[in-house]
Design a protein around this motif. Structure first.
Motif, short mmCIF file in Angstrom:
data_model
loop_
_atom_site.label_atom_id
_atom_site.label_comp_id
_atom_site.label_asym_id
_atom_site.label_seq_id
_atom_site.Cartn_x
_atom_site.Cartn_y
_atom_site.Cartn_z
N SER A 11 -39.41 63.85 -24.54
CA SER A 11 -40.44 64.76 -23.42
C SER A 11 -41.35 66.19 -23.86
CB SER A 11 -39.33 65.04 -21.60
OG SER A 11 -38.78 65.58 -21.66
N ALA A 12 -40.30 66.38 -24.39
CA ALA A 12 -40.60 68.06 -25.05
C ALA A 12 -41.98 67.87 -25.47
CB ALA A 12 -39.31 68.63 -25.77
N GLU A 53 -53.69 79.90 -17.99
CA GLU A 53 -53.23 79.59 -19.75
C GLU A 53 -52.10 79.79 -19.51
OE1 GLU A 53 -54.89 78.25 -22.35
OE2 GLU A 53 -56.07 78.13 -21.58
N ARG A 54 -51.14 80.64 -18.75
CA ARG A 54 -49.57 80.76 -18.58
C ARG A 54 -49.06 79.99 -18.04
NH1 ARG A 54 -51.26 86.27 -18.41
NH2 ARG A 54 -51.90 86.18 -16.23
N ALA A 74 -45.65 74.90 -18.65
CA ALA A 74 -45.82 73.36 -18.08
C ALA A 74 -45.52 73.17 -18.73
CB ALA A 74 -46.96 73.36 -17.24
N LEU A 75 -46.21 73.21 -20.48
CA LEU A 75 -46.76 71.65 -21.40
C LEU A 75 -45.09 72.69 -22.07
CD1 LEU A 75 -49.97 70.96 -21.56
CD2 LEU A 75 -47.59 70.13 -20.77
N ILE A 131 -43.85 83.23 -19.28
CA ILE A 131 -44.35 84.67 -18.67
C ILE A 131 -44.58 85.18 -17.49
CG2 ILE A 131 -46.06 86.65 -20.14
CD1 ILE A 131 -46.26 83.93 -21.87
N GLU A 132 -44.10 86.28 -17.57
CA GLU A 132 -44.53 86.87 -16.10
C GLU A 132 -45.93 87.34 -15.39
OE1 GLU A 132 -41.17 90.35 -15.23
OE2 GLU A 132 -39.90 89.14 -14.87
N GLU A 133 -46.31 87.26 -14.78
CA GLU A 133 -47.38 87.67 -14.64
C GLU A 133 -47.95 89.17 -14.19
OE1 GLU A 133 -50.63 85.22 -14.13
OE2 GLU A 133 -48.99 83.73 -14.65
N PRO A 134 -48.73 89.77 -15.41
CA PRO A 134 -49.49 90.77 -14.85
C PRO A 134 -49.38 91.51 -13.84
CG PRO A 134 -51.21 89.99 -15.59
CD PRO A 134 -49.93 88.49 -15.46
#
Length: 404
Positions: A23-24, A80-81, A86-87, A92-95
């Motif tokens: 799946s990855a 994009e983050r 998801a894929l 990554i944390e949101e700014p």
């Protein structure tokens, strides 16, 4: 065969190559194929926004167009983050969001938007990703129909490159920003320590010199009564009466000094009550509205109080206003203050009204100070401070001291 998602703590570690279409692998293929059409949109948006805004900078709409475009670029970066999360499994944390201002003025919004590093990094990401997306789309498409046995290796290698690009340009925390965060934390400790020292001075004045002066005033009052009852010399009685008056004046001055260092009403009842007390002493009628879910850190609360206090002093001395208002509220992780008056306007940071000092004081704690005061009025001043939660540790008092 499955693998755990990588985390921000192990950014340098990339997932190893693997065999098989799990799946990855299919998620990586989906990411690589979808990047091409999305990168076309992002590239066109970024280039058009920058080129059009730069070309129109000779007019009044050029810079605002760039600022608005950078806000849109933030949304592209967020999308994009989410797609990478998801894929590709890149977490990554949101700014942090841009500071929220209510009535902060056009130029405050413009300057904040133009210097937004998150927006500019997203623009750079969208520009350099298009040629890379063309290459990865082509290789992945060829792999689906020609290089099927080795496509998992290709997808993993290209996906790792995309992971690195997303982390480098869309991540809110690089080494410099982490260092800035550490410095801001250290500065917060310094500010808290200074606020604690001010409260200690206030308590010492209240429980030490002020208490002794109260006793002195009472003693002089009794001496005055005894002298009068004994029909003493009028000159002596006058001297005692004068001394009694001087002591009362000194006592009032000490009370004012203690209030100026750190008012007891702020410590005991919070910002709402303290601002109402300040407003009651203003020569102009002031309406105070405070909508706070709780109490911020003591240092932030003190800075907010003294900011409003000085602004209302300016209203009394310089504005010629007939009415004023103070609004305080919390927006996300920020404490916002708005002071408005219907006076003559013309206030600025360089006219000697103490506003430049206020701006520097707020800047020292990562705050903002915006003045909107056209000639003829009205004046709207917005101050913004970081909201830090209040500690629950009670204020320690020495033996024999009492609360206000």
């Amino acid at each position: 065969m499955t693998e755990p998602l990588d985390t921000p703590e192990d950014h340098p570690v990339l997932p190893p190559p693997r065999l098989g279409y799990d799946s990855a692998t299919w998620k990586e293929i989906a990411y690589l194929l979808s990047s091409f059409p999305l990168s076309i949109f992002g590239f066109v948006y970024a280039v058009t926004m920058v080129a059009l805004g730069a070309g129109l900078t000779v007019t009044v709409i050029g810079l605002p167009l760039i600022a608005a475009g950078l806000s849109g670029a933030r949304l592209l970066g967020k999308a994009e983050r989410g797609r990478a999360r998801a894929l590709l499994g890149v977490r990554i944390e949101e700014p942090s969001p841009l500071p929220v201002r209510r009535g902060g003025g056009f130029f405050g919004w413009l300057w904040t938007g133009l210097k937004d590093p998150v927006g500019w990094r997203t623009v750079l990401y969208e520009v350099i990703r298009l040629p890379w997306a063309v290459l990865t789309f082509t290789l992945t498409l060829v792999g689906l129909f020609v290089l099927w046995p080795v496509l998992p290796f290709i997808a993993r290698g290209l996906g790792n490159a995309d992971r690195a690009m997303v982390r480098a340009l869309l991540s809110p925390s690089d080494e410099l920003e982490r260092r800035i965060e550490e410095l801001e934390s250290d500065r917060g400790v310094v500010v808290d320590t200074a606020a604690a020292d001010l409260r200690r001075i206030e308590r010492d004045l209240h429980d030490g010199a002020q208490a002794r002066l109260v006793n002195l005033a009472m003693g002089l009052g009794l001496a005055k009564e005894k002298l009068l009852e004994g029909q003493a010399d009028d000159a002596v009685a006058a001297m005692v009466d004068e001394a009694h008056g001087e002591v009362k004046l000194a006592l009032q001055e000490l009370r004012d000094l203690a209030r100026g260092i750190h008012p007891a009403v702020l410590t005991d009842r919070g910002l709402d009550a303290a601002l109402s007390s300040v407003a009651s002493r203003c020569t102009v009628p002031v309406k105070v509205t405070a909508e706070l879910p709780g109490r911020p850190a003591e240092a932030i609360e003190g800075i907010a109080y003294f900011t409003v206090s000085e602004l209302l002093q300016n209203v009394s001395k310089h504005s010629g206003a007939r009415s004023a208002s103070v609004d305080v509220w919390r927006s996300q992780d920020r404490l916002l203050i708005q002071v408005w008056d219907d006076g003559r306007g013309g206030a600025s940071l360089d006219k000697g009204t103490g506003m430049s000092g206020l701006a520097e004081r707020l800047d020292a704690v990562d705050g903002l100070f915006v003045v909107d005061s056209p000639d003829g009025g009205p004046t709207m001043i917005t101050a913004e401070l970081p909201w830090r939660d209040r500690t629950t540790e009670p204020i320690r008092r020495g033996p024999g001291t009492a609360a206000h």
